[in-house]
Write a protein that holds these residues in place. Structure first.
Motif, PDB file in Angstrom:
ATOM      1  N   THR A   5       0.834  -1.198   0.000  1.00 23.16           N
ATOM      2  CA  THR A   5       0.000   0.000   0.000  1.00 23.16           C
ATOM      3  C   THR A   5       0.872   1.252   0.000  1.00 23.16           C
ATOM      4  N   SER A   6       0.568   2.190  -0.876  1.00 26.06           N
ATOM      5  CA  SER A   6       1.350   3.419  -0.970  1.00 26.06           C
ATOM      6  C   SER A   6       1.167   4.277   0.277  1.00 26.06           C
ATOM      7  N   LEU A   7       2.236   4.978   0.644  1.00 25.80           N
ATOM      8  CA  LEU A   7       2.183   5.923   1.756  1.00 25.80           C
ATOM      9  C   LEU A   7       1.727   7.312   1.312  1.00 25.80           C
ATOM     10  N   VAL A   8       1.534   7.490   0.018  1.00 23.73           N
ATOM     11  CA  VAL A   8       1.102   8.788  -0.513  1.00 23.73           C
ATOM     12  C   VAL A   8      -0.407   8.933  -0.314  1.00 23.73           C
ATOM     13  N   PRO A   9      -0.872  10.056   0.210  1.00 27.82           N
ATOM     14  CA  PRO A   9      -2.327  10.243   0.348  1.00 27.82           C
ATOM     15  C   PRO A   9      -3.033  10.083  -0.998  1.00 27.82           C
ATOM     16  N   LYS A  10      -4.149   9.380  -0.974  1.00 30.47           N
ATOM     17  CA  LYS A  10      -4.910   9.134  -2.196  1.00 30.47           C
ATOM     18  C   LYS A  10      -6.328   9.648  -2.008  1.00 30.47           C
ATOM     19  N   TYR A  11      -6.823  10.334  -3.021  1.00 34.91           N
ATOM     20  CA  TYR A  11      -8.127  10.978  -2.920  1.00 34.91           C
ATOM     21  C   TYR A  11      -9.028  10.539  -4.068  1.00 34.91           C
ATOM     22  N   SER A  12     -10.319  10.516  -3.797  1.00 36.04           N
ATOM     23  CA  SER A  12     -11.325  10.316  -4.839  1.00 36.04           C
ATOM     24  C   SER A  12     -11.919  11.671  -5.195  1.00 36.04           C
ATOM     25  N   PHE A  13     -12.232  11.850  -6.477  1.00 30.03           N
ATOM     26  CA  PHE A  13     -12.714  13.137  -6.949  1.00 30.03           C
ATOM     27  C   PHE A  13     -14.102  13.000  -7.568  1.00 30.03           C
ATOM     28  N   PRO A  14     -14.863  14.098  -7.602  1.00 29.44           N
ATOM     29  CA  PRO A  14     -16.212  14.061  -8.195  1.00 29.44           C
ATOM     30  C   PRO A  14     -16.166  13.738  -9.686  1.00 29.44           C
ATOM     31  N   ASP A  15     -17.353  13.626 -10.276  1.00 36.26           N
ATOM     32  CA  ASP A  15     -17.462  13.175 -11.664  1.00 36.26           C
ATOM     33  C   ASP A  15     -17.612  14.300 -12.678  1.00 36.26           C
ATOM     34  N   THR A  16     -17.906  15.517 -12.234  1.00 34.15           N
ATOM     35  CA  THR A  16     -18.068  16.615 -13.183  1.00 34.15           C
ATOM     36  C   THR A  16     -16.855  17.529 -13.133  1.00 34.15           C
ATOM     37  N   LEU A  17     -16.591  18.213 -14.239  1.00 39.31           N
ATOM     38  CA  LEU A  17     -15.417  19.077 -14.313  1.00 39.31           C
ATOM     39  C   LEU A  17     -15.486  20.197 -13.282  1.00 39.31           C
TER      40      LEU A  17
END
Length: 302
Positions: A5-17
């Protein structure tokens, strides 16, 4: 079992620009990249015109593609808190002015995310790359800025080892990907022992798949290559039409960036070479053209 598992923070983003832009403006990782880039502003040795990563170091450029009116550049990045290769990401409207985006492909189940290529479809972008200690991986994204990626099968789709242990008739390394008549094709880079006295020569091994997850090995792809040298390998391949011919770009760890020009025999799924050359002369280091890339421009050209 090793924790990958990466130690870099990982984020999810919305679907619209619009929502993505709002999320990026408040994203801690983006703020870190902006601050890091600003800290290098006075460095006289740092490139100004050519793209350079915002923090740490970078290696091979990967997967340049044109998606929804923008150019996307990916590259092997080495985040400071986890200096295994991740795929870094930048976006541009004109191939000159680049904007950093968060790291997009993280290791796990592979140890490191090595080189690869992308294929743009109407509704998504497919990335195929080499995952060390696992094999060749496929990830897909369909959002406006290609921020969210999902790995197909959560495993190597072309593993480095056979399930029951016998040696494989091909090498699993840097891939590229294209589509013909509804079927996906991929090259895996490597060598084969067919030079004088069994010495290695450049090879690119061809696979096919109907669903991106299950791949079948076909055969060595290139015929009549009289242009590469004994000891060359076929790393970082890109295979695209160019006019009424096809071109295979690749990188030799011995001789640097090269190309082969020829005809794609779609009946036999073979690339018949008629010409070839180098982007530089001499050894691959310290100043060779490294990992040359090509991509369709979204307007019928490459």
């Amino acid at each position: 079992m090793k924790n990958l598992t990466s130690l870099v923070p990982k984020y999810s983003f919305p679907d619209t620009l619009e929502e993505q832009e709002v999320a990026l403006a408040a994203n801690p990782l983006m703020q870190r990249l902006i601050e890091s880039r600003a800290s290098y502003a006075g460095d006289p040795h740092r490139p100004i015109y050519h793209y350079v990563n915002p923090e740490a170091m970078l290696n091979d450029p990967n997967g340049l593609c044109y998606w929804r009116g923008r150019w996307h550049l990916f590259y092997q990045a080495y985040p400071p808190e986890d200096p295994r290769q991740h795929w870094g990401h930048a976006v541009s409207d004109d191939l000159v002015h680049w904007r950093d985006l968060p790291y997009c492909i993280y290791p796990d189940p592979e140890d490191k995310c090595f080189s690869g290529a992308t294929l743009v479809e109407d509704d998504r972008v497919i990335a195929m790359y080499h995952g060390t200690e696992a094999g060749n991986m496929v990830a897909v994204s369909s959002d406006p800025l290609l921020l969210n990626w999902r790995k197909v099968g959560d495993r190597a789709v072309i593993p480095m080892q056979s399930p029951d242990g016998p040696p494989l008739p091909y090498r699993v390394f840097d891939p590229c990907i294209w589509k013909k008549a509804g079927v996906y094709y991929s090259l895996s880079a490597g060598t084969k022992p067919e030079g004088p006295a069994g010495k290695p020569v450049r090879a690119n091994f061809l696979f096919s798949s109907e669903d991106l997850e299950n791949w079948t090995y076909l055969h060595p792809f290139v015929e009549d290559d009289a242009f590469t040298l004994v000891g060359d390998d076929g790393a970082c391949p890109y295979f695209w039409p160019i006019g009424d011919r096809h071109i295979l770009l690749f990188f030799s760890h011995m001789s640097g960036g090269q190309y082969l020009l020829g005809d794609y025999d779609t009946e036999r799924d073979k690339f018949v070479v008629t010409n070839g050359g180098k982007f530089n002369f001499g050894a691959s280091t310290p100043s060779a053209v490294h990992a040359p890339s090509a991509t369709p421009d979204g307007k019928g050209g490459v």
